[in-house]
Design a protein around this motif. Structure first.
Motif: not given
Length: 295
Positions: A6-11, A74-76, A246-248
């Motif tokens: 979810f909220e996958a548009g970021g890094r 990927a998102d919390e 985010g940058t993992s």
């Protein structure tokens, strides 16, 4: 298995996609569903096995067949705010969370209780989250006063160094991937890998083992910790999240891939002279070298 982000548009969404594309078991039949509210993101092309959907479509997948879905961490924030997503995550101990994990104040208080004596310190934290502030000098009437709700107030720490540490504790022992970072606009702009024998990695190992005794759910699966170090060399806890950073994806060069960890498959380390320890890189350097290194 259908993995939902979810909220996958970021890094973090990009990192999840890069992990999926570079997993070992490419013939597993798994798929990755990247959900975002931005209509433009949905229209972007996808690699094989990956799809981009609206958030409503992703929630419908949960309602229509949760047994074949799991949340990829990927998102919390979406997991906290949407009961269906939170409940789905709860079924998988590798990504399951507790509501208090999202309270910085409660987190600091709990960690101070269970990690006393560790190298990593917890900043002194004010015990209330609904506070009324006023100047510590003579004032007239309401001049300079204010109220803060749902806040975490900690003692200010002077920052000399910042660290992000990704951890894979899917197996019996934790695997720790530490890096020093320079942050711009909330993301790693420059980063330097630190080895498993570095002071930071050893401190995190001690820290998470102490947590494991009392709160095993926190340190089971994939998570990351943010730390700062003051000029005196004291390391302080900043934040914990049971998800990838985010940058993992930069850690692909070091053998870190959550999808392979979930599958119990060792990830091949990308070879070459790139991504050495104790060398500063731009985040963009890893994007430029990713395809070449993965071949």
């Amino acid at each position: 298995m259908k993995y939902l982000v979810f909220e996958a548009g970021g890094r973090a969404g990009l990192s999840a996609e890069l992990f999926f594309v570079n997993r070992v078991r490419k013939d597993s039949g798994d798929s990755l569903v990247l959900a975002d509210m931005d209509a433009t993101y949905i229209q972007c092309p996808c690699p094989v096995g990956v799809s981009r959907v609206t958030e409503a479509e992703a929630l419908a997948l949960i309602d229509g067949g949760a047994s074949s879905c799991t949340v990829f961490p990927a998102d919390e924030l979406a997991r906290q705010g949407k009961p269906a997503v939170f409940s789905l995550a709860e079924r998988n101990p590798l990504v399951a969370v507790e509501p208090w994990f999202f309270s910085k104040r409660l987190m600091n208080e709990k960690l101070a209780e269970v990690t006393g004596g560790c190298t990593i310190r917890i900043p002194e934290t004010f015990s209330l989250d609904d506070v009324f502030m006023r100047p510590n000098t003579m004032s007239a009437g309401s001049h300079g006063v204010g109220r803060l709700e749902n806040t975490c107030i900690t003692r200010r720490i002077e920052i000399a160094h910042e660290y992000v540490v990704d951890v894979n504790w899917v197996g019996e022992e934790p695997v720790i991937y530490a890096r020093e970072v320079r942050i711009k606009n909330g993301y790693d702009k420059y980063l330097k890998f630190l080895g498993v024998q570095s002071r930071v990695a050893k401190a995190v190992d001690e820290f998470i083992r102490a947590i494991r005794v009392s709160v095993p759910k926190m340190v089971t699966g994939i998570f990351h910790i943010q730390l700062i170090e003051n000029p005196a060399g004291e390391i302080y806890f900043v934040e914990y999240s049971k998800r990838i950073s985010g940058t993992s994806a930069v850690n692909l060069f070091r053998g870190y891939n959550p999808f392979d960890a979930f599958d119990g498959v060792a990830t091949p380390v990308f070879k070459g002279d790139f991504a050495r320890e104790d060398v500063w890189y731009r985040y963009e350097d890893f994007m430029l070298n990713l395809n070449r290194a993965g071949k």
